[in-house]
Design a protein around this motif. Sequence first.
Motif, PDB file in Angstrom:
ATOM      1  N   ALA A  75      -3.488   2.434  -9.872  1.00 14.29           N
ATOM      2  CA  ALA A  75      -4.087   1.449  -8.962  1.00 14.29           C
ATOM      3  C   ALA A  75      -5.515   1.108  -9.371  1.00 14.29           C
ATOM      4  O   ALA A  75      -5.990  -0.015  -9.140  1.00 14.29           O
ATOM      5  N   LEU A  76      -6.219   2.069  -9.981  1.00 17.30           N
ATOM      6  CA  LEU A  76      -7.613   1.838 -10.385  1.00 17.30           C
ATOM      7  C   LEU A  76      -7.728   1.213 -11.774  1.00 17.30           C
ATOM      8  O   LEU A  76      -8.840   0.912 -12.228  1.00 17.30           O
ATOM      9  N   ASP A  77      -6.593   1.022 -12.443  1.00 16.38           N
ATOM     10  CA  ASP A  77      -6.587   0.452 -13.794  1.00 16.38           C
ATOM     11  C   ASP A  77      -6.879  -1.050 -13.718  1.00 16.38           C
ATOM     12  O   ASP A  77      -6.150  -1.807 -13.088  1.00 16.38           O
ATOM     13  N   LYS A  78      -7.952  -1.511 -14.341  1.00 20.80           N
ATOM     14  CA  LYS A  78      -8.359  -2.915 -14.258  1.00 20.80           C
ATOM     15  C   LYS A  78      -7.370  -3.856 -14.924  1.00 20.80           C
ATOM     16  O   LYS A  78      -7.299  -5.037 -14.601  1.00 20.80           O
ATOM     17  N   THR A  79      -6.586  -3.363 -15.891  1.00 18.98           N
ATOM     18  CA  THR A  79      -5.599  -4.226 -16.547  1.00 18.98           C
ATOM     19  C   THR A  79      -4.410  -4.510 -15.639  1.00 18.98           C
ATOM     20  O   THR A  79      -3.589  -5.356 -15.934  1.00 18.98           O
ATOM     21  N   ASN A  80      -4.329  -3.772 -14.578  1.00 21.34           N
ATOM     22  CA  ASN A  80      -3.203  -3.911 -13.643  1.00 21.34           C
ATOM     23  C   ASN A  80      -3.749  -4.406 -12.300  1.00 21.34           C
ATOM     24  O   ASN A  80      -3.391  -3.899 -11.256  1.00 21.34           O
ATOM     25  N   HIS A  81      -4.658  -5.399 -12.371  1.00 18.40           N
ATOM     26  CA  HIS A  81      -5.582  -5.678 -11.273  1.00 18.40           C
ATOM     27  C   HIS A  81      -4.910  -5.934  -9.925  1.00 18.40           C
ATOM     28  O   HIS A  81      -5.082  -5.147  -8.983  1.00 18.40           O
ATOM     29  N   GLN A  82      -4.126  -7.001  -9.774  1.00 13.36           N
ATOM     30  CA  GLN A  82      -3.618  -7.367  -8.446  1.00 13.36           C
ATOM     31  C   GLN A  82      -2.623  -6.343  -7.897  1.00 13.36           C
ATOM     32  O   GLN A  82      -2.673  -5.997  -6.715  1.00 13.36           O
ATOM     33  N   LEU A  83      -1.718  -5.838  -8.738  1.00 11.50           N
ATOM     34  CA  LEU A  83      -0.806  -4.789  -8.285  1.00 11.50           C
ATOM     35  C   LEU A  83      -1.594  -3.533  -7.933  1.00 11.50           C
ATOM     36  O   LEU A  83      -1.279  -2.834  -6.955  1.00 11.50           O
ATOM     37  N   GLY A  84      -2.653  -3.249  -8.714  1.00 11.94           N
ATOM     38  CA  GLY A  84      -3.481  -2.086  -8.422  1.00 11.94           C
ATOM     39  C   GLY A  84      -4.181  -2.222  -7.086  1.00 11.94           C
ATOM     40  O   GLY A  84      -4.252  -1.254  -6.306  1.00 11.94           O
ATOM     41  N   VAL A  85      -4.697  -3.414  -6.791  1.00 12.51           N
ATOM     42  CA  VAL A  85      -5.344  -3.640  -5.499  1.00 12.51           C
ATOM     43  C   VAL A  85      -4.347  -3.444  -4.369  1.00 12.51           C
ATOM     44  O   VAL A  85      -4.641  -2.803  -3.348  1.00 12.51           O
ATOM     45  N   TYR A  86      -3.154  -3.989  -4.555  1.00 12.45           N
ATOM     46  CA  TYR A  86      -2.105  -3.842  -3.530  1.00 12.45           C
ATOM     47  C   TYR A  86      -1.791  -2.362  -3.298  1.00 12.45           C
ATOM     48  O   TYR A  86      -1.730  -1.891  -2.149  1.00 12.45           O
ATOM     49  N   MET A  87      -1.601  -1.599  -4.373  1.00  7.46           N
ATOM     50  CA  MET A  87      -1.215  -0.195  -4.245  1.00  7.46           C
ATOM     51  C   MET A  87      -2.344   0.626  -3.602  1.00  7.46           C
ATOM     52  O   MET A  87      -2.082   1.523  -2.796  1.00  7.46           O
ATOM     53  N   TRP A  88      -3.607   0.316  -3.963  1.00  6.84           N
ATOM     54  CA  TRP A  88      -4.699   1.085  -3.361  1.00  6.84           C
ATOM     55  C   TRP A  88      -4.806   0.793  -1.869  1.00  6.84           C
ATOM     56  O   TRP A  88      -5.053   1.689  -1.062  1.00  6.84           O
ATOM     57  N   ARG A  89      -4.597  -0.451  -1.473  1.00  9.23           N
ATOM     58  CA  ARG A  89      -4.618  -0.791  -0.053  1.00  9.23           C
ATOM     59  C   ARG A  89      -3.466  -0.110   0.689  1.00  9.23           C
ATOM     60  O   ARG A  89      -3.616   0.346   1.821  1.00  9.23           O
ATOM     61  N   LEU A  90      -2.308  -0.004   0.038  1.00 11.86           N
ATOM     62  CA  LEU A  90      -1.157   0.680   0.630  1.00 11.86           C
ATOM     63  C   LEU A  90      -1.453   2.180   0.785  1.00 11.86           C
ATOM     64  O   LEU A  90      -1.173   2.784   1.830  1.00 11.86           O
ATOM     65  N   ILE A  91      -2.050   2.777  -0.256  1.00 19.28           N
ATOM     66  CA  ILE A  91      -2.391   4.203  -0.196  1.00 19.28           C
ATOM     67  C   ILE A  91      -3.394   4.455   0.919  1.00 19.28           C
ATOM     68  O   ILE A  91      -3.271   5.419   1.691  1.00 19.28           O
ATOM     69  N   GLN A 117      -7.117 -10.582  -4.295  1.00 13.16           N
ATOM     70  CA  GLN A 117      -6.453 -11.229  -3.181  1.00 13.16           C
ATOM     71  C   GLN A 117      -5.266 -10.419  -2.636  1.00 13.16           C
ATOM     72  O   GLN A 117      -4.834 -10.646  -1.514  1.00 13.16           O
ATOM     73  N   SER A 118      -4.700  -9.525  -3.417  1.00 14.95           N
ATOM     74  CA  SER A 118      -3.597  -8.706  -2.921  1.00 14.95           C
ATOM     75  C   SER A 118      -4.096  -7.823  -1.787  1.00 14.95           C
ATOM     76  O   SER A 118      -5.256  -7.415  -1.757  1.00 14.95           O
ATOM     77  N   ASP A 119      -3.201  -7.529  -0.864  1.00 18.50           N
ATOM     78  CA  ASP A 119      -3.649  -6.786   0.319  1.00 18.50           C
ATOM     79  C   ASP A 119      -2.466  -6.100   0.989  1.00 18.50           C
ATOM     80  O   ASP A 119      -1.307  -6.469   0.784  1.00 18.50           O
ATOM     81  N   TYR A 120      -2.802  -5.107   1.806  1.00 12.30           N
ATOM     82  CA  TYR A 120      -1.801  -4.409   2.639  1.00 12.30           C
ATOM     83  C   TYR A 120      -2.555  -3.747   3.785  1.00 12.30           C
ATOM     84  O   TYR A 120      -3.521  -3.017   3.571  1.00 12.30           O
ATOM     85  N   VAL A 124       4.041  -0.595  19.158  1.00 10.91           N
ATOM     86  CA  VAL A 124       4.521  -1.689  18.325  1.00 10.91           C
ATOM     87  C   VAL A 124       3.394  -2.044  17.359  1.00 10.91           C
ATOM     88  O   VAL A 124       2.248  -2.263  17.779  1.00 10.91           O
ATOM     89  N   TYR A 125       3.711  -2.096  16.083  1.00 15.68           N
ATOM     90  CA  TYR A 125       2.713  -2.313  15.042  1.00 15.68           C
ATOM     91  C   TYR A 125       3.131  -3.495  14.175  1.00 15.68           C
ATOM     92  O   TYR A 125       4.320  -3.809  14.044  1.00 15.68           O
ATOM     93  N   TYR A 126       2.153  -4.135  13.572  1.00 15.11           N
ATOM     94  CA  TYR A 126       2.455  -5.183  12.608  1.00 15.11           C
ATOM     95  C   TYR A 126       1.822  -4.823  11.277  1.00 15.11           C
ATOM     96  O   TYR A 126       0.739  -4.226  11.211  1.00 15.11           O
ATOM     97  N   THR A 127       2.513  -5.155  10.229  1.00 16.92           N
ATOM     98  CA  THR A 127       2.044  -4.909   8.867  1.00 16.92           C
ATOM     99  C   THR A 127       2.056  -6.231   8.119  1.00 16.92           C
ATOM    100  O   THR A 127       3.042  -6.975   8.186  1.00 16.92           O
ATOM    101  N   ILE A 128       0.973  -6.512   7.435  1.00 16.79           N
ATOM    102  CA  ILE A 128       0.878  -7.734   6.639  1.00 16.79           C
ATOM    103  C   ILE A 128       0.510  -7.337   5.217  1.00 16.79           C
ATOM    104  O   ILE A 128      -0.392  -6.520   5.001  1.00 16.79           O
ATOM    105  N   SER A 129       1.232  -7.888   4.281  1.00 16.78           N
ATOM    106  CA  SER A 129       0.940  -7.583   2.877  1.00 16.78           C
ATOM    107  C   SER A 129       1.127  -8.833   2.043  1.00 16.78           C
ATOM    108  O   SER A 129       1.917  -9.722   2.390  1.00 16.78           O
ATOM    109  N   GLN A 130       0.383  -8.886   0.976  1.00 16.16           N
ATOM    110  CA  GLN A 130       0.575  -9.963  -0.001  1.00 16.16           C
ATOM    111  C   GLN A 130       0.261  -9.434  -1.388  1.00 16.16           C
ATOM    112  O   GLN A 130      -0.683  -8.667  -1.580  1.00 16.16           O
TER     113      GLN A 130
END
Length: 1080
Positions: free
Chosen positions: A755-771, A806-809, A822-828
Amino acid sequence: MFKVMFIILYCLLFSTVYSSTENKTTNEKSDKTSEKPGKLYEFQSNIDYVYHYSTDIHMDHKIWAGSEESHIKRHSDAAFHLYARLNLTSVWRSADGEQHLLKLELKEARFVNRTNSHSMIDCLALSTLTRYPAMFIWNQGIISLSYFNENDNLAAINLKKGIISLFQYKQDNASETDTLGTCKTEYRMYEKSLVKDKSECSNIKYNDEYSSAKQVLNYSIDFQSTCVYTFDNSTLKSSSCSDIALPRLIVPEVAGFRIMSRLSVDLMEKVDNDKHQKYLNSDAALKSILSITADQYHPLETEKQLHPCDEYCEKFEEFIRDYNKKLARSVIGDRSASDVFLHLIALVKRQSETTLTKVLDKASNSIKFTLIEAFVSAQTPASLNTVLKYLDNSMNAKNKVELIEIFLMASTFAPRPSDLLLDKILERLPKFTTIDVQLEQSTYLALGAITHRLFDLNKTSSVNAALKSILSITADQYHPLETEKQLHPCDEYCEKFEEFIRDYNKKLGRSVIGDRSASDVFLHLIALVKRQSETTLTKVLDKASNSIKFTLIEAFVSAQTPASLNTVLKYLDNSMNAKNKVELIEIFLMASTFAPRPSDLLLDKILVRLPKFTTIDAQLEQSTYLALGAITHRLFDLNKTSSAIEKYTTLLHNTKKKALVYLSLYNAKLDLYQSILIDEIRRCNDTNLCWLALNALTQYDPEQFSTEIISILRSIYHEQKGRVKTNLQIRQLCGQLLLRTDISIGDLMNLILSALDKTNHQLGVYMWRLISTMADNDELFFRKIKFIYNNGLIDLTYDRIAYKGQSDYYRRQFLQTFGFGVYYTISQLMSRHGALRESDFDLHIQQYNKKDRFNLLSLGVSASGLEAYVSDDGKTSDTPDEDLQAELRITLLNMQLRPVVLFSGVTGLMSAVWSAPSELTSAFKSNIMIHDLSRYIHLHNGLVVHYEAQSAASLDLSGMASVSLWNKNSHSVIRVSSGFSVRSHVDILNDFVVMGINATTSTNIIVDYTTDVDYADTPINVCMQMSIQPTEIYDNVDSFYSLKRTKALRWFGSRIRRLLGHDYTFTQKNNAMCRQLHVL
């Protein structure tokens, strides 16, 4: 936790024993009793025990609370009190004094309605309660058999069973059967009382008792029953039992009730009665009480003496000729056949063997079977010998098997078979066995039935005589001690179903879907459908206008009665040439997908029609597979060995279109199909199939994954050597699944480093937000992160973990209530160049004490190939071979609906842009039944409470979108309009009182999910907003009370609770982009 307060009364723990000798002194008895303190308390045959009997019940609901509760409850609760004088007498006892036939009589019954004026009512409807006595066999603290007069009504019988249950107390009993069914029992001895706790009571299951398949949207019931006994020497001084039951839906808990009941008998006096004495044997008891001896009880002789003969007695052959047609097999099923059959049996009992043989030999084949049935039923030596000789002479006849089957069937149901019948069948068993295997089975079944009745008839003649004398019944008419169910009356529309359709025609139309009025009427409609015949339902569906036909189909499928299902299926079969056939079938499949308790019949019928649906439309084929998966999921919960599930399994293995298999398995969610998904994921050489298989795998419990599955997911996510390169969505799912397993520290470190690997930027951002989100909501997961940080295994500096991209979770609370949230989850997930790859909105329920989540609604968009259309320099896709396309996925109540292709290719994108609706347009409408529950709660006092709860949602999913290619921005709105209704009630129905509570809660919920995108500059700005509109919750409750022939009362209460609207905030970065876009 329940706290039960017991009143400790004085008692003696020593018991007397019966002795057959009369000259023992009181001191001798006391000494003997002291030697055996474990001896049970018993009855004396020369004593009438007079008790005060009292029982009551109180029911209330859980809608009202707070300051309003005390004002409302006095009117809305339901309660009554019944008491009477109870006489208990031993009319017969065995020689050893351990077994008694006890007679129970109630006198001076009074009924008190406790919620309205506390008036005392001497009710005429209670007359049968006091008119007829009951009798039961008491054997050292165990009730074995109970008997009631055949004219007694069911309400009185159930109440008397409750009283009889009070006299069942034996300390070494590990389980007992009484009005609560079979229960585990635990006895505790105190200084002055004996306490019995009952648990895990089986209760009696009725045919109309059912519940939704096991899931979070189900029900629970807490139940406790405790009895307290006190004794005075050898006498039961008092006995009291109290029950408390709390039935409720798990989610939501608005459909909960509290039911409390008490039952007691208190000794008033013991009256000497010299009519009842101690007898050394049953013959002496019979001689004294009934003035007969054991050998004088002969049912056949009595019938001959009491019933004179009619004109046909001496002219038996004339009777056969006169009624030849009505004795034939062609009239069986008509009352004329049963009338003549009874007359025939009465005549057969008076005929000689010579006459019977002559008639049977001369009889035509059309009436011969009926004659054999009558001869066997008569059970005279002459009639039995006639039939047996005829069968022996017919061993070479063509119809010998049929003749023997008729004989065995009649023997099986002979009400009072003789020893002669059993002996004769046993003699012929070897011969029957050699003729036919099925005949052998029938013979053994007949032997078992005859033995059962012979045992009851010959067990104790003195008991028979007492029953015959007091109750006018025989010993084979005993009742089980469990309570029996009353029939529930129907409301005014039950017999006027067509009138209901006319009266509510507008609210059954599709234009009102999404409103609470639609869900209210939908629940009422289902309740009525369950009571209608197939003829009535067919008539209504055929005549219905197109505006309500879809709603009727939804209700007929939700009701899940054979009549309602057959009606819909026949209608669909006859509509295969209609213009709207696809829409009709889609409505049917949608209702089938969400049926709370589907039947094997439903799955079978859809499987039969699958080839036909496949040829009509490709999308219809997808909907069918999704429906089959959903039905199989619920069927497996209800019956894991269903033959219909085996047919579904065969279908999956034979289907060549694997995409359909994986779509179906998403809804099936069964471990037995997991290997099918793993085989596809292991290959992962087809992007679409691999993603579908992974998406289906998300419905399984990752904590139960094997090391092989984890290894496969790890290799795909980290793109290990030898693996075909996959797209971001596949890696995203693999990462999600790995984090949901009981992940090891090593695997977690690798995911964080990735997730911290800059070459994997958007997926990494998504995974870090999920973690980060998981660490906020899972204590164990948080501890693992803390361990990695504290031990310096990874350098987690602020600069490295700052939110960039821009990726998020994220996960937020939508609303909170008792027991669950009741909870809501938003991810992109965005591509490296800022184009959308995956966007998801999920609304789910989670109980506070459990990890399991239950999806309410999910909206997901998957896209590929958009990079070249959102940037000026035409950057290429992360995976160059991807086609331009986008797809919308909707998951409702944990079941996926058919995916919708938004566009495919450049032409499709342009078409979607220019044809996008600028105003809200409905894309999905449906009425869905969520809960369907009918339970019977048995109470110790003999009352049976019916608890029923149903809920439904009326859903309208609409949307609009405006896209500007010139300005490079877009605005879209998704609106979910839902009318939600819960109807529940508890009631007691019997022959003298009808009492209960109805409670309904309904509301409208409208949620807007808005997305604004500006892709004129880099990075792309995305603003997401969600709001819920102001709403009102409508609570209605009415309590009803009706005492037969006396009075009826009804109370209504209602309230409206107003809730303000609410705007839900997302992340700070999202809010900043929203401010920037809206200012611009």
